[in-house]
Design a protein around this motif. Structure first.
Motif, short mmCIF file in Angstrom:
data_model
loop_
_atom_site.label_atom_id
_atom_site.label_comp_id
_atom_site.label_asym_id
_atom_site.label_seq_id
_atom_site.Cartn_x
_atom_site.Cartn_y
_atom_site.Cartn_z
N LYS A 25 8.62 3.16 -4.90
CA LYS A 25 8.60 2.89 -3.53
C LYS A 25 8.40 1.56 -3.15
O LYS A 25 8.04 0.44 -3.95
N ILE A 26 8.98 1.27 -1.86
CA ILE A 26 9.11 -0.20 -1.64
C ILE A 26 8.03 -0.63 -0.46
O ILE A 26 7.36 0.36 -0.23
N ASN A 27 7.79 -1.99 -0.45
CA ASN A 27 6.88 -2.41 0.50
C ASN A 27 7.43 -2.08 1.92
O ASN A 27 8.59 -2.53 2.02
N VAL A 28 6.86 -1.71 2.93
CA VAL A 28 7.08 -1.55 4.21
C VAL A 28 6.44 -2.53 5.13
O VAL A 28 5.15 -2.33 5.24
N GLN A 29 7.21 -3.41 6.00
CA GLN A 29 6.41 -4.27 7.04
C GLN A 29 7.26 -3.90 8.35
O GLN A 29 8.36 -3.64 8.49
N GLN A 30 6.14 -3.67 9.48
CA GLN A 30 6.68 -3.36 10.56
C GLN A 30 5.81 -4.38 11.73
O GLN A 30 4.80 -4.65 11.60
N GLY A 31 6.60 -4.71 12.79
CA GLY A 31 5.72 -5.32 13.71
C GLY A 31 6.25 -6.87 13.97
O GLY A 31 7.15 -7.55 13.34
N ASN A 57 8.79 -11.93 21.31
CA ASN A 57 8.59 -10.74 22.14
C ASN A 57 8.04 -9.85 21.57
O ASN A 57 8.17 -9.42 20.32
N PRO A 58 6.70 -9.26 22.20
CA PRO A 58 6.01 -8.09 21.42
C PRO A 58 7.00 -6.89 20.94
O PRO A 58 7.97 -6.57 22.00
N VAL A 59 6.71 -6.12 20.01
CA VAL A 59 7.52 -5.00 19.79
C VAL A 59 7.37 -3.78 20.62
O VAL A 59 8.45 -3.07 21.08
N LEU A 72 1.53 -6.05 17.13
CA LEU A 72 0.95 -5.45 16.18
C LEU A 72 1.87 -5.62 14.86
O LEU A 72 3.07 -5.76 14.92
N TYR A 73 1.10 -5.58 13.90
CA TYR A 73 2.04 -5.70 12.43
C TYR A 73 1.06 -4.84 11.49
O TYR A 73 0.15 -4.84 11.54
N LYS A 84 -3.43 -4.07 8.39
CA LYS A 84 -3.06 -3.96 9.99
C LYS A 84 -3.55 -5.15 10.50
O LYS A 84 -4.77 -5.68 10.10
N GLN A 85 -2.93 -5.73 11.61
CA GLN A 85 -3.23 -6.75 12.41
C GLN A 85 -2.96 -6.70 13.79
O GLN A 85 -1.89 -6.07 14.17
N LYS A 86 -3.66 -7.00 14.66
CA LYS A 86 -3.48 -6.68 16.28
C LYS A 86 -3.70 -8.12 16.91
O LYS A 86 -5.00 -8.75 16.75
#
Length: 110
Positions: A25-31, A57-59, A72-73, A84-86
């Motif tokens: 399983k891989i690490n997943v980052q978004q935002g 620019n915000p996602v 968001l991240y 999570k980060q906001k």
């Protein structure tokens, strides 16, 4: 029974192959990755364009209220826990006023 022995052995081999426990399983980052250094560059009176130059620019665009933007991240470690980060940016008449943030202690992406 002797005739079916090779068939049973092949069936057992195929079934154990289907339940292999070592699935990667891989690490997943978004935002948006926003650091404290980036937030320190913001000052009241900046335009949205200047804020976007610093933070990007915000996602997610806030289509209902253009006086607030949310950066968001999320980061999920190999199918495990989710970090999570906001960061919320507040504007008055398209001019930066303040921000509010829930930052991560350290960014795993760095």
């Amino acid at each position: 029974m002797q005739k079916n022995l090779p068939l049973y052995l092949m069936l057992c081999i195929f079934l154990t192959a289907c339940s292999f426990p070592g699935v990667y399983k891989i690490n997943v980052q978004q935002g948006n990755i926003v650091s404290q250094d980036m937030l320190d560059q913001l000052s009241p009176g900046m335009t949205k364009r200047q804020v976007h130059f610093v933070l990007g620019n915000p996602v997610i665009d806030n289509v209902f209220d253009d006086s607030t933007e949310h950066y968001l991240y999320t980061y999920q470690e190999a199918g495990g826990r989710i970090l999570k980060q906001k960061v919320s940016i507040y504007y008055e008449q398209d001019v930066y006023v303040r921000h509010q943030s829930q930052m991560l202690d350290d960014h795993p992406a760095y």
